[in-house]
Design a protein around this motif. Structure first.
Motif, short mmCIF file in Angstrom:
data_model
loop_
_atom_site.label_atom_id
_atom_site.label_comp_id
_atom_site.label_asym_id
_atom_site.label_seq_id
_atom_site.Cartn_x
_atom_site.Cartn_y
_atom_site.Cartn_z
N THR A 310 0.83 -1.20 0.00
CA THR A 310 0.00 0.00 0.00
C THR A 310 0.86 1.25 0.00
O THR A 310 0.52 2.26 -0.63
N PHE A 311 1.99 1.20 0.72
CA PHE A 311 2.91 2.34 0.75
C PHE A 311 3.43 2.63 -0.66
O PHE A 311 3.43 3.78 -1.11
N ALA A 312 3.85 1.59 -1.35
CA ALA A 312 4.37 1.77 -2.72
C ALA A 312 3.29 2.25 -3.66
O ALA A 312 3.51 3.12 -4.51
N GLU A 313 2.08 1.70 -3.52
CA GLU A 313 0.98 2.11 -4.39
C GLU A 313 0.62 3.58 -4.14
O GLU A 313 0.32 4.32 -5.09
N GLY A 314 0.66 3.99 -2.88
CA GLY A 314 0.37 5.38 -2.56
C GLY A 314 1.38 6.33 -3.18
O GLY A 314 1.03 7.39 -3.69
N MET A 315 2.65 5.92 -3.17
CA MET A 315 3.69 6.73 -3.80
C MET A 315 3.42 6.89 -5.29
O MET A 315 3.54 7.98 -5.85
N GLY A 316 3.04 5.79 -5.92
CA GLY A 316 2.77 5.84 -7.36
C GLY A 316 1.56 6.70 -7.69
O GLY A 316 1.58 7.49 -8.64
N LYS A 317 0.52 6.59 -6.89
CA LYS A 317 -0.70 7.35 -7.15
C LYS A 317 -0.47 8.84 -7.01
O LYS A 317 -0.97 9.64 -7.80
N VAL A 318 0.31 9.24 -5.99
CA VAL A 318 0.49 10.67 -5.79
C VAL A 318 1.46 11.26 -6.81
O VAL A 318 1.46 12.47 -7.04
N PHE A 319 2.28 10.41 -7.45
CA PHE A 319 3.11 10.95 -8.54
C PHE A 319 2.21 11.47 -9.65
O PHE A 319 2.44 12.54 -10.20
N THR A 320 1.16 10.73 -9.97
CA THR A 320 0.27 11.15 -11.05
C THR A 320 -0.62 12.31 -10.63
O THR A 320 -0.95 13.16 -11.45
N SER A 321 -1.00 12.37 -9.34
CA SER A 321 -1.95 13.39 -8.91
C SER A 321 -1.29 14.68 -8.45
O SER A 321 -1.86 15.76 -8.62
N THR A 322 -0.09 14.60 -7.88
CA THR A 322 0.51 15.79 -7.27
C THR A 322 1.88 16.13 -7.84
O THR A 322 2.12 17.26 -8.26
N VAL A 323 2.81 15.16 -7.84
CA VAL A 323 4.18 15.46 -8.31
C VAL A 323 4.15 15.86 -9.78
O VAL A 323 4.77 16.86 -10.18
N PHE A 324 3.45 15.10 -10.59
CA PHE A 324 3.36 15.44 -12.01
C PHE A 324 2.65 16.79 -12.19
O PHE A 324 3.00 17.58 -13.06
N LEU A 325 1.65 17.04 -11.33
CA LEU A 325 0.95 18.33 -11.36
C LEU A 325 1.92 19.47 -11.06
O LEU A 325 1.89 20.52 -11.73
N ILE A 326 2.79 19.29 -10.08
CA ILE A 326 3.76 20.33 -9.73
C ILE A 326 4.66 20.63 -10.93
O ILE A 326 4.90 21.80 -11.27
N VAL A 327 5.18 19.57 -11.55
CA VAL A 327 6.10 19.76 -12.69
C VAL A 327 5.37 20.46 -13.84
O VAL A 327 5.91 21.40 -14.45
N CYS A 328 4.17 20.02 -14.14
CA CYS A 328 3.40 20.64 -15.24
C CYS A 328 3.08 22.09 -14.92
O CYS A 328 3.14 22.96 -15.81
#
Length: 460
Positions: A310-328
């Motif tokens: 679940t920890f790893a899945e959470g990291m992956g999900k927030v990359f698409t929702s937040t980290v990628f959003l920050i970069v964009c």
């Protein structure tokens, strides 16, 4: 004037696309790249200089995106992904639900309905420090706090509006926008939270709590008298079996989500400098303590270790929702900055009497308006935050105190937006129309935004 026109068109284009429910990071990236391409064509200066330059204008447009991906993913992005992984893990083992359930218990013994509501609102703001996702916190509160408030005697509209407003500020060291603000201002995240964010935000919190009490009580009386509300709206909602699954963890687990904040506070420049504690390290230490305790309870090593997925899945999900959003968003911000329009606006406004305050006011209104139209506080804040340090230095203002109110009010404006994800989630669970909710949150948030602005003027 051409550069200012580019800025205005770019902002309007992003707002329109997101309002039309385009994928927010994609909309920001698309408009940002188009803006950069236009700048590359009309500007005699290259977009990138130095070692990172490709020496081809078209490739430089993409290289800006590449550079930001590399920088943000390794630094700020890793912190945000670790926080998300920890949050998902806490939810998986039931610790987040236990924290909310334990916190709500004292409210059940209070008889005054609107006092229960205001205390519930205050509790939501506190819990948001430890559960940084506004939507995630709202879902937990809908299961636990929402029935308590309705049982106390307020309408489900007031109760739902309380939960919607509860995640408006995102106080604390664990939100993505706080981490970005701390990094951009080169401050320790706990220092930023306690000495900057809270210095600005305490006045808004007091104003919100007072305003929420009177506004929701007025709405309940007015709507009941007009027939907009009926007695059914004051009945306690029944939890479904699916909703009830998340509240069975031992109450001892309520301590687990608090550990990272405690570690970051104790091992920070504010308390003890002898040990250096990074955000990711604090989260991992906390997770392994939780894993050990959960393993003892489960008495099943395989099942306990399996929860790490679940920890790893959470990291992956927030990359698409937040980290990628920050970069964009930063690509979009780069387009605005390199167009020269932002600099031209700053130069024009800073030439006025009290020019620095005028620049702050313009940025403040842009971020608030963008967050409301986009339905995303993060998208609005991430788009403009990277510009603040340079702007602040040019007009002689404190970058941290200029940035913090933008972060706070972007969340407040989001809690007023009918298209925000948390608005839709709370409306769906309460069976209400999103416009029934924002009708009640907008007056409270407007008061909070005005107070935040005035408080900031005292600190700049």
């Amino acid at each position: 004037m051409l550069s200012i026109g580019i800025v205005i068109v770019s902002i309007l284009a992003v707002a329109y696309l997101i309002f039309k429910k385009y994928y927010a990071p994609g909309a920001l990236l698309f408009v940002g790249l188009v803006t950069l391409a236009v700048v590359a064509v009309i500007s005699p200066e290259p977009l990138i200089t130095g070692k990172k330059a490709t020496h081809l204008a078209g490739l430089d447009v993409i290289q800006i995106f590449t550079n930001l991906l590399q920088t943000r993913t390794a630094g700020l992005g890793m912190n945000i992904m670790a926080i998300a992984g920890f949050t998902y893990y806490m939810d998986k083992i039931g610790a987040s639900g236990a924290l909310v359930r334990l916190s709500v218990r004292p409210l059940k013994i209070i008889k005054a309905p609107y006092i229960v509501m205001v205390l519930g609102f205050a509790l939501s703001l506190v819990l948001n420090v430890f559960i940084p996702s506004a939507a995630g916190l709202a879902l937990l509160l809908m299961v636990s706090l929402y029935p308590v408030m309705v049982m106390a005697g307020i309408s489900r509209q007031s109760a739902a509006a309380t939960i919607l407003a509860g995640g408006c500020c995102c106080f604390g060291p664990s939100g993505g926008n706080n981490l970005l603000a701390a990094e951009l201002t080169k401050m320790h995240v706990m220092d930023f939270f306690l000495n900057v964010q809270w210095s600005v935000g305490w006045a808004a919190v007091i104003a919100m709590l007072i305003a929420h009490f009177f506004i929701q009580r007025w709405f309940d009386k007015h709507d009941l008298a007009k027939g907009i509300l009926t007695k059914e709206d004051f009945k306690v909602p029944q939890l479904t079996q699916e909703d009830s699954k998340a509240i069975n963890a031992p109450l001892l687990y309520a301590f687990f989500p608090l550990i990272p904040v405690i570690l970051l506070f104790v091992f920070s420049p504010l308390v003890y400098k002898g040990i250096r504690m990074e955000v990711v390290t604090a989260l991992l230490v906390s997770m392994f303590i939780s894993l050990f305790c959960d393993g003892l309870r489960r008495k099943n090593l395989k099942e306990s270790i399996g929860t790490l997925k679940t920890f790893a899945e959470g990291m992956g999900k927030v990359f698409t929702s937040t980290v990628f959003l920050i970069v964009c968003a930063e690509v979009f911000a780069a387009g605005l900055t390199k167009s020269g329009g932002i600099a031209e606006i700053i130069n024009s406004v800073s030439g006025m009497q009290a020019g620095g305050y005028a620049v702050f006011t313009v940025m403040f209104l842009i971020v608030v308006g963008s967050a409301f139209v986009m339905g995303s506080g993060n998208a609005a804040f991430f788009s403009f935050a990277p510009m603040i340090p340079d702007i602040a230095s040019k007009v002689g203002l404190n970058a941290a105190f200029m940035m913090s109110p933008l972060q706070l009010t972007s969340g407040m404006a989001r809690s007023s937006s009918p298209i925000a994800g948390v608005t839709i989630a709370v409306a769906g669970l309460s069976g209400l129309n999103p416009f029934d909710l924002i009708r009640r949150t907008i007056p409270v948030m407007v008061i909070a935004i005005v107070v935040t602005y005035l408080r900031t003027l005292m600190l700049l």
